[in-house]
Design a protein around this motif. Structure first.
Motif, mmCIF file in Angstrom:
data_model
loop_
_atom_site.group_PDB
_atom_site.id
_atom_site.type_symbol
_atom_site.label_atom_id
_atom_site.label_comp_id
_atom_site.label_asym_id
_atom_site.label_seq_id
_atom_site.Cartn_x
_atom_site.Cartn_y
_atom_site.Cartn_z
ATOM 1 N N UNK A 1 13.254 15.039 -17.652
ATOM 2 C CA UNK A 1 13.696 15.298 -19.168
ATOM 3 C C UNK A 1 12.797 16.577 -19.820
ATOM 4 N N UNK A 2 11.735 16.964 -19.008
ATOM 5 C CA UNK A 2 11.011 18.007 -19.636
ATOM 6 C C UNK A 2 11.139 19.156 -18.573
ATOM 7 N N UNK A 3 10.557 20.129 -19.029
ATOM 8 C CA UNK A 3 10.234 21.335 -18.170
ATOM 9 C C UNK A 3 9.035 21.141 -17.232
ATOM 10 N N UNK A 4 9.450 20.964 -15.980
ATOM 11 C CA UNK A 4 8.244 20.506 -15.132
ATOM 12 C C UNK A 4 7.786 21.900 -14.387
ATOM 13 N N UNK A 5 6.665 22.375 -14.717
ATOM 14 C CA UNK A 5 6.118 23.424 -13.929
ATOM 15 C C UNK A 5 5.455 23.198 -12.588
ATOM 16 N N UNK A 6 4.980 22.258 -12.687
ATOM 17 C CA UNK A 6 4.158 21.807 -11.268
ATOM 18 C C UNK A 6 4.110 20.148 -11.191
ATOM 19 N N UNK A 7 4.359 19.913 -9.792
ATOM 20 C CA UNK A 7 4.381 18.412 -9.510
ATOM 21 C C UNK A 7 3.862 18.130 -8.279
ATOM 22 N N UNK A 8 2.857 16.882 -8.056
ATOM 23 C CA UNK A 8 2.311 16.938 -6.909
ATOM 24 C C UNK A 8 2.452 15.251 -6.921
ATOM 25 N N UNK A 9 3.114 14.439 -5.928
ATOM 26 C CA UNK A 9 2.769 13.168 -5.485
ATOM 27 C C UNK A 9 2.320 13.022 -4.128
ATOM 28 N N UNK A 10 1.162 12.248 -4.113
ATOM 29 C CA UNK A 10 0.529 12.312 -2.731
ATOM 30 C C UNK A 10 -0.086 10.899 -2.785
ATOM 31 N N UNK A 11 -0.120 10.545 -1.333
ATOM 32 C CA UNK A 11 -0.578 9.280 -0.872
ATOM 33 C C UNK A 11 -2.401 9.239 -1.188
ATOM 34 N N UNK A 12 -2.490 8.052 -1.871
ATOM 35 C CA UNK A 12 -4.060 8.131 -2.326
ATOM 36 C C UNK A 12 -4.878 8.034 -1.238
ATOM 37 N N UNK A 13 -6.008 8.143 -1.246
ATOM 38 C CA UNK A 13 -7.109 7.679 -0.371
ATOM 39 C C UNK A 13 -6.923 6.274 0.113
ATOM 40 N N UNK A 14 -7.065 5.941 1.596
ATOM 41 C CA UNK A 14 -6.908 4.723 1.797
ATOM 42 C C UNK A 14 -7.851 3.491 1.204
ATOM 43 N N UNK B 1 0.796 -1.283 0.089
ATOM 44 C CA UNK B 1 -0.020 -0.158 0.126
ATOM 45 C C UNK B 1 0.647 1.000 -0.002
ATOM 46 N N UNK B 2 1.902 1.053 0.665
ATOM 47 C CA UNK B 2 3.156 2.389 0.855
ATOM 48 C C UNK B 2 3.335 2.550 -0.256
ATOM 49 N N UNK B 3 3.291 1.769 -1.462
ATOM 50 C CA UNK B 3 4.161 2.046 -2.627
ATOM 51 C C UNK B 3 3.137 2.909 -3.689
ATOM 52 N N UNK B 4 2.040 3.002 -3.328
ATOM 53 C CA UNK B 4 0.840 3.553 -4.261
ATOM 54 C C UNK B 4 0.976 5.027 -4.197
ATOM 55 N N UNK B 5 1.241 5.941 -5.194
ATOM 56 C CA UNK B 5 1.177 7.282 -5.025
ATOM 57 C C UNK B 5 0.446 7.824 -6.181
ATOM 58 N N UNK B 6 -0.342 8.953 -5.894
ATOM 59 C CA UNK B 6 -1.081 9.502 -6.836
ATOM 60 C C UNK B 6 -0.204 10.629 -7.647
ATOM 61 N N UNK B 7 -0.006 10.826 -8.917
ATOM 62 C CA UNK B 7 0.996 11.772 -9.555
ATOM 63 C C UNK B 7 0.042 12.656 -10.138
ATOM 64 N N UNK B 8 0.403 14.033 -10.003
ATOM 65 C CA UNK B 8 0.002 15.110 -10.970
ATOM 66 C C UNK B 8 1.177 15.990 -11.469
ATOM 67 N N UNK B 9 1.266 16.334 -12.700
ATOM 68 C CA UNK B 9 2.234 17.186 -12.793
ATOM 69 C C UNK B 9 1.772 18.046 -14.282
ATOM 70 N N UNK B 10 2.581 19.228 -14.161
ATOM 71 C CA UNK B 10 2.076 20.003 -15.336
ATOM 72 C C UNK B 10 3.396 20.200 -16.285
ATOM 73 N N UNK B 11 3.669 19.944 -17.416
ATOM 74 C CA UNK B 11 4.980 20.067 -18.033
ATOM 75 C C UNK B 11 4.664 21.188 -19.387
ATOM 76 N N UNK B 12 5.745 21.921 -19.201
ATOM 77 C CA UNK B 12 5.542 22.966 -20.635
ATOM 78 C C UNK B 12 6.584 22.777 -21.558
ATOM 79 N N UNK B 13 6.500 23.454 -22.844
ATOM 80 C CA UNK B 13 7.543 23.380 -23.665
ATOM 81 C C UNK B 13 7.456 22.036 -24.782
ATOM 82 N N UNK B 14 6.327 21.329 -24.520
ATOM 83 C CA UNK B 14 6.328 20.150 -25.211
ATOM 84 C C UNK B 14 4.895 19.785 -25.822
ATOM 85 N N UNK B 15 4.777 18.526 -26.331
ATOM 86 C CA UNK B 15 3.635 18.144 -26.648
ATOM 87 C C UNK B 15 3.246 16.848 -26.025
ATOM 88 N N UNK B 16 1.720 16.609 -25.789
ATOM 89 C CA UNK B 16 1.221 15.548 -25.132
ATOM 90 C C UNK B 16 1.750 14.202 -25.713
#
Lengths: 402, 265
Positions: free
Chosen positions: A338-351, A276-291
């Motif tokens: 490798x990209x330009x990371x504008x914003x980054x959140x790594x958080x514990x998910x809801x149990x 359980x401890x290894x699961x993380x929710x990731x959200x990031x915003x990346x600029x200067x590139x394409x999806x």
């Protein structure tokens, strides 16, 4: 049971594949048997020398078998099984309504099980009576203190019941948690009442401390103080059982963890290796590139699941990334870098989310009813590399009663 | 570790309301009893009573209001005192186990190592002590006003009426305690205590209406307490034993019930 208190980290992957699991059970069973025999022998020898030798560190403070509680048709706890070694911290985690509070209340004989057996400090709580409960410190999950009495008077009241309390112990604890004992209890804030609850559970240094959601209402500073308190108590040889629906809290404090879901114990293991401890929710915003480019770098990472890429409106607008990391975060971070990371959140998910995603329907319907004894309790490795000691899924330990 | 932790905490938590009840009782007595020489002793009240419907007079127990003992019985022991003490003791009885359970206090006390029987018995002891305090305050006040109000009571009568009143109100309180121990619900507990009190009073009032209904008194705790006019006649031991015995049985029910069931928050 002369294992080191802090076990070595298992170097095997936390979850074996299904094929390997059955082999692991056989080895575990064998090791279990051998260890039990060795314990019996050494316990006998110890007793000849000194009946109390190592009593704080050897033996089980809590043993629970097939514990069930239903309220009418509703089953709150469905045949759970676990044991807590003396001198350790055991965490019980699970979403709200998983049966944690019911289980803890049964251990202190506030409610009575529908079936199953319990041993707390070697005694059945139903028979242990007040004498047993004086050896236990207990913090209810729903602590409501509404008395007009002052904090000190209330603690004196509990000390009269459960005493003796060492002189100065109450003041030391109160000072530590910055708690004013001269105010009427009902005028205290929720956090301060919780502190009072913690003080009353610890003040008489009971052998076993059972804490239901202990850090609810505490600010982060006080939560850290609480974790320190838990560790000190363990180092003195006390045993602690605490429940939480916050994983990180248990991770910091506990040596061993059981995961409850819908009244069933769906996993149990060393806290360091709990998946359980290894699961993380990731959200990031990346600029200067394409999806597409981002998808190219992240798509190949096996630790990533549920990857969603949201391109910006214009061609060079930032791309939003959402995903679940199931495993080490390092490869993901390296790839993002490798990209330009504008914003980054790594958080514990809801149990609740993580229990369900990991243990799926087991958490809801459960496969645990016919669990045998013996193999259920995973021994820690006696020395490094001595096999797998990670968390187990309940389904992998089928076996008959001893 | 010192003795009677539950008892001590209950008293520590509730001495303020206890004092308020005592003041109320003193006030009621100070209001009613001094009026006796003016309206009771000189026959005025007897005239008023004669003008009232006989049924009402009987229901209120005003038949012998022309004597000091009859007046004190009709105004205080049989009416206001009974009412005030019943309200107080039934609310205490409901708060003792059911209220403690609903507030979460019971869970913590039990987890700290108070036996369930011990909890029930100490709760009952709290009821008895608090009721005794109020009844004593009332008795002392009646005795103090006895001379000035020309009531002509003797000490044994006051004592006997006090023990009767206490035995009567203790039944309501212990009924609330027992139902609280059975259900864990304060509302049920209080309702049960109130029902017992109302039942006893109503049955007695109906029995007053006609000699043919006299047998109803056999089933009314209120009649057991007051039918023999303890203020004038002194102790009626068999009926006192009945009153107090029922309370003791209800306490036993509370202890057994609490032992057997889950405590819910």
């Amino acid at each position: 049971m002369d294992r080191p208190r802090r076990p070595c980290l298992p170097d095997t992957p936390p979850l074996l594949s299904d094929n390997l699991r059955s082999i692991s059970i056989v080895t575990t069973l064998w090791r279990e048997y051998a260890a039990a025999m060795a314990d019996r022998l050494s316990a006998g020898q110890q007793r000849d020398v000194d009946p109390d030798a190592g009593s704080a560190s050897r033996g089980r403070a809590i043993e629970v078998h097939g514990l069930t509680k239903h309220y009418g048709p509703h089953e709150a706890v469905r045949g759970i099984r676990f044991s807590v070694e003396r001198g350790t911290v055991y965490g019980l985690i699970g979403p709200n309504g998983a049966g944690k509070t019911t289980t803890l209340r049964m251990l202190v004989d506030i409610i009575r099980p529908s079936s199953g057996t319990m041993r707390v400090l070697g005694v059945d709580p139903r028979r242990g009576g007040p004498a047993l409960r004086r050896r236990i410190g207990y913090l209810p999950g729903d602590l409501r203190l509404s008395t007009r009495m002052r904090g000190r008077a209330l603690l004196d009241h509990f000390a009269r019941i459960s005493g003796p309390v060492a002189p100065g112990a109450i003041d030391a604890l109160a000072e530590r948690f910055d708690l004013d004992l001269d105010r009427p209890v009902r005028a205290l804030s929720k956090g301060n009442r919780q502190k009072l609850g913690i003080v009353q559970a610890f003040m008489h240094e009971p052998e076993l401390i059972v804490l239901d959601e202990p850090t609810g209402g505490l600010d982060p500073l006080m939560q850290r103080e609480f974790i320190d308190l838990v560790r000190e108590a363990r180092d003195r040889g006390q045993t602690l059982l605490l429940s939480s629906h916050v994983l990180s809290e248990i991770q910091q404090a506990a040596d061993r963890v059981a995961v409850l879901s819908a009244g069933r114990l769906v996993a149990e293991g060393d806290v360091e290796s709990l998946r359980l401890a290894s699961i993380r929710r990731l959200r990031a915003t990346i600029a200067g590139t394409t999806a597409d480019a981002v998808g190219g770098t992240l798509g190949s990472i096996s630790e990533l699941r549920d990857l969603t890429l949201t391109p910006g409106g214009e061609a060079r607008d930032p791309v939003r990334v959402a995903a679940t990391i199931d495993g080490p975060v390092d490869p993901v971070i390296k790839a993002l870098a490798r990209h330009l990371v504008v914003d980054l959140t790594v958080e514990e998910p809801d149990l609740e989310e993580s229990v369900l995603s990991l243990y799926g329907d087991e958490g809801r319907q459960g496969q645990e009813t016919s669990l045998g004894t013996g193999s259920r309790f995973i021994r820690r490795p006696r020395h490094a590399g001595d096999g797998h000691a990670g968390p187990r899924r309940s389904g992998d330990t089928e076996g008959g009663p001893q | 570790m010192r003795a009677l932790p539950v008892f001590r905490r209950s008293l520590a938590d509730s001495w303020r309301p206890l004092i308020a009840w005592a003041i109320a009782i003193v006030a009621v007595l100070a209001l009613y009893l001094p009026l006796y020489p003016d309206i009771g002793g000189n026959g005025q009240l007897a005239q008023i009573i004669e003008g009232l419907p006989q049924g009402l007079v009987n229901a209120l127990g005003y038949a012998s209001i022309g004597t000091g003992a009859g007046y004190a019985q009709a105004t205080f022991y049989g009416l206001m005192g009974f009412l005030l003490l019943s309200i107080a003791s039934i609310s205490w009885g409901g708060a003792a186990i059911a209220g403690a359970e609903e507030s979460g206090r019971l869970e913590l006390d039990l987890a700290h190592g108070v036996g369930r029987t011990q909890y029930a018995l100490e709760s009952a002891l709290t009821l008895v002590v608090k009721l005794a305090a109020l009844v004593t305050v009332a008795g002392v006040m009646v005795w103090t006003l006895n001379g000035p109000a020309e009531l002509g009571l003797d000490a044994e009568g006051v004592l006997a009426a006090s023990v009767s009143l206490m035995g009567l109100t203790l039944i309501g309180a212990t009924a609330a305690l027992a139902v609280g121990a059975l259900t864990g619900r304060r509302a049920f507990a209080t309702a049960a205590g109130a029902a017992i009190a109302v039942y006893g009073y109503a049955l007695n009032a109906i029995a007053n209406q006609s000699e043919r209904l006299d047998w109803l008194r056999n089933a009314s705790p209120y009649s057991w307490a007051f039918e023999s006019a303890p203020l004038a006649e002194g102790f009626d031991w068999p009926r006192l034993a009945l009153l107090w015995g029922i309370s003791a049985a209800l306490v036993a029910v509370a202890a057994v019930a609490l032992r057997r069931r889950d405590v819910l928050g």
